[in-house]
Design a protein around this motif. Structure first.
Motif, PDB file in Angstrom:
ATOM      1  N   UNK A   1       0.838  -1.182   0.000  1.00  0.00           N
ATOM      2  CA  UNK A   1       0.000   0.000   0.000  1.00  0.00           C
ATOM      3  C   UNK A   1       0.882   1.244   0.000  1.00  0.00           C
ATOM      4  N   UNK A   2       0.535   2.206  -0.822  1.00  0.00           N
ATOM      5  CA  UNK A   2       1.307   3.446  -0.925  1.00  0.00           C
ATOM      6  C   UNK A   2       0.765   4.441   0.091  1.00  0.00           C
ATOM      7  N   UNK A   3       1.677   5.094   0.754  1.00  0.00           N
ATOM      8  CA  UNK A   3       1.269   6.061   1.778  1.00  0.00           C
ATOM      9  C   UNK A   3       0.663   7.305   1.125  1.00  0.00           C
ATOM     10  N   UNK A   4      -0.210   8.016   1.822  1.00  0.00           N
ATOM     11  CA  UNK A   4      -0.810   9.241   1.269  1.00  0.00           C
ATOM     12  C   UNK A   4       0.233  10.302   0.914  1.00  0.00           C
ATOM     13  N   UNK A   5       1.286  10.369   1.698  1.00  0.00           N
ATOM     14  CA  UNK A   5       2.341  11.349   1.409  1.00  0.00           C
ATOM     15  C   UNK A   5       3.009  11.028   0.079  1.00  0.00           C
ATOM     16  N   UNK A   6       3.253   9.758  -0.153  1.00  0.00           N
ATOM     17  CA  UNK A   6       3.876   9.317  -1.416  1.00  0.00           C
ATOM     18  C   UNK A   6       2.947   9.599  -2.596  1.00  0.00           C
ATOM     19  N   UNK A   7       1.652   9.406  -2.427  1.00  0.00           N
ATOM     20  CA  UNK A   7       0.673   9.693  -3.481  1.00  0.00           C
ATOM     21  C   UNK A   7       0.672  11.171  -3.860  1.00  0.00           C
ATOM     22  N   UNK A   8       0.881  12.028  -2.896  1.00  0.00           N
ATOM     23  CA  UNK A   8       0.917  13.469  -3.156  1.00  0.00           C
ATOM     24  C   UNK A   8       2.200  13.830  -3.906  1.00  0.00           C
TER      25      UNK A   8
END
Length: 136
Positions: A1-8
């Motif tokens: 799962x990709x972290x929200x920070x990484x998605x941003x």
């Protein structure tokens, strides 16, 4: 799962990559020519570095005159000649090989005739379009 920070961070990274590619595409080469040469482009966007001594040839004088008529004088950037790369390669080959006067006359005549036919068909087409618009 990709972290929200990484998605941003991913879209920002993609934007940086896209802008870097755009800069590379827009400026692939230097606009500066080698010493004793000038740069021209053809209508199919091929770049040619031509020796300055070719400017005294009637064929290049005619191509530059027609270019000025069609595209105007460029304020920024290179000159675009009103021919494709195949014709310009042929002209350069002939000029390099010291073309005979009869061949030069034939080439000048064909360039002028093609330009005249193209420009007259464009003006006739524009007049026809204006008639249709006014008639409608």
């Amino acid at each position: 799962m990709i972290s929200p920070k990484r998605l941003i961070e991913l879209p920002m990274k993609w934007q940086r990559m896209a802008s870097a590619k755009r800069r590379r595409i827009l400026y692939p080469r230097s606009l500066v020519a080698d010493k004793g040469h000038f740069v021209v482009y053809t209508t199919d966007e091929k770049r040619f570095m031509v020796p300055l001594e070719y400017l005294s040839q009637n064929v290049f004088i005619e191509l530059l005159r027609i270019s000025e008529e069609e595209f105007g004088l460029p304020t920024h950037g290179a000159i675009t000649l009103p021919c494709d790369s195949t014709l310009l390669k042929y002209v350069i080959l002939l000029v390099r090989g010291h073309m005979p006067a009869e061949l030069e006359k034939a080439l000048l005549t064909s360039i002028a005739t093609c330009h005249h036919l193209a420009s007259s068909s464009l003006t006739q087409g524009q007049g026809h379009q204006q008639t249709l618009i006014l008639g409608y």
